[in-house]
Write a protein that holds these residues in place. Structure first.
Motif, short mmCIF file in Angstrom:
data_model
loop_
_atom_site.label_atom_id
_atom_site.label_comp_id
_atom_site.label_asym_id
_atom_site.label_seq_id
_atom_site.Cartn_x
_atom_site.Cartn_y
_atom_site.Cartn_z
N LEU A 149 57.75 29.99 13.93
CA LEU A 149 56.37 29.57 13.74
C LEU A 149 55.76 30.54 12.74
O LEU A 149 55.64 31.73 13.03
N TRP A 150 55.39 30.03 11.56
CA TRP A 150 54.85 30.92 10.56
C TRP A 150 53.96 30.19 9.58
O TRP A 150 53.84 28.97 9.61
N ASP A 151 53.38 30.95 8.68
CA ASP A 151 52.51 30.41 7.64
C ASP A 151 53.36 30.21 6.39
O ASP A 151 53.84 31.19 5.80
N PRO A 152 53.55 28.98 5.93
CA PRO A 152 54.41 28.76 4.76
C PRO A 152 53.86 29.33 3.46
O PRO A 152 54.59 29.47 2.49
N LYS A 153 52.58 29.68 3.43
CA LYS A 153 52.01 30.28 2.22
C LYS A 153 52.45 31.72 2.02
O LYS A 153 52.58 32.19 0.89
N TYR A 174 64.38 37.13 7.51
CA TYR A 174 63.12 36.45 7.69
C TYR A 174 62.01 37.46 7.40
O TYR A 174 62.00 38.55 7.97
N ALA A 175 61.12 37.09 6.52
CA ALA A 175 60.00 37.97 6.15
C ALA A 175 58.71 37.33 6.61
O ALA A 175 58.31 36.27 6.11
N VAL A 176 58.05 37.97 7.58
CA VAL A 176 56.82 37.45 8.16
C VAL A 176 55.68 38.39 7.78
O VAL A 176 55.75 39.59 8.05
#
Length: 179
Positions: A149-153, A174-176
Motif C-alpha cells: 500500500l503506497w503512494d504511486p507518485k 522497495y522504496a517508500v
C-alpha cells in the motif's frame, strides 16, 4: 490632597508603568533635569513591563513559513538501483551452485550488500526494503508476488533477475517515501 501629593501619585504611576528606577535623589534628579549636567550623576535603569500600543506597532513582525513538503524533492533513481542489483547478483552468484543452506546465507548477504549500496546513494527520506529470493533451477516454474500500500507518485520499486545453470535469483528493492 495637596498638589505635591498628586504629582507624587502621577510619578509613582509613571514609574510603575515605565519601570524606570533612578539612583538619584529627587533633588539631584531635578537639578540634572533642569541644568543638563552630569556631574555626580548616577546610573538609571529602565525596563518596560507593559508595552504601549505604539511600541507594538514598531516591533518587527515575524513571518512564518510552511516547510511541510507533500512529496520528495529528489526522486528514487530506479535505473541506478537496477544496475546495482544486476551487478551484485552477477558478482555473488556467477559461479555458484545451488545448495540450500549456502543459498539461504547468500540471500541474507546479498540483501545486506544491496541495501548498503543503495543507502550510499544518500536519497533523502526513503525507507528501503530489500528482498532476495534464491531457488534451484530444475524445470519447474515459480511465481513470486508482492502487494504494498503506497503512494504511486513518490513510492517505487526496482527489481532484477539472475540465472545460471544451477540457480535463479530475484532481488527487489522497495522504496517508500517517509513523510
Amino acid at each position: 490632597m495637596m498638589m505635591s501629593d498628586i504629582a507624587k501619585d502621577r510619578m509613582t504611576h509613571s514609574v510603575r508603568k515605565r519601570g524606570s528606577v533612578s539612583s538619584l535623589s529627587g533633588r539631584e534628579f531635578r537639578q540634572k533635569e533642569l541644568h543638563g549636567y552630569t556631574k555626580n550623576s548616577r546610573s538609571t535603569v529602565c525596563y518596560t513591563d507593559e508595552p504601549s500600543q505604539g511600541d507594538e506597532a514598531s516591533r518587527l513582525t515575524v513571518q512564518m513559513e510552511n516547510t511541510y513538503q507533500l512529496g520528495p524533492t529528489q526522486h528514487f533513481p530506479v535505473a541506478i538501483v537496477n544496475q546495482i542489483l544486476k551487478d551484485v547478483l552477477t558478482n555473488y552468484l556467477q559461479e555458484e551452485q545451488y545448495e540450500p543452506e549456502h543459498c539461504r546465507q547468500m540471500a541474507k548477504t546479498i540483501s545486506e550488500v544491496i541495501k548498503t549500496q543503495v543507502k550510499d546513494l544518500m536519497i533523502p527520506r526513503y525507507k528501503l526494503i530489500v528482498i532476495v529470493h534464491i531457488g534451484q533451477r530444475k524445470n519447474q516454474s515459480i511465481l513470486i508476488g508482492s502487494r504494498c500500500l503506497w503512494d504511486p507518485k513518490s513510492d517505487t520499486f526496482s527489481s532484477s533477475v539472475f540465472r545460471n545453470s544451477s540457480l535463479f535469483a530475484l532481488a527487489s528493492v522497495y522504496a517508500v517515501y517517509f513523510e
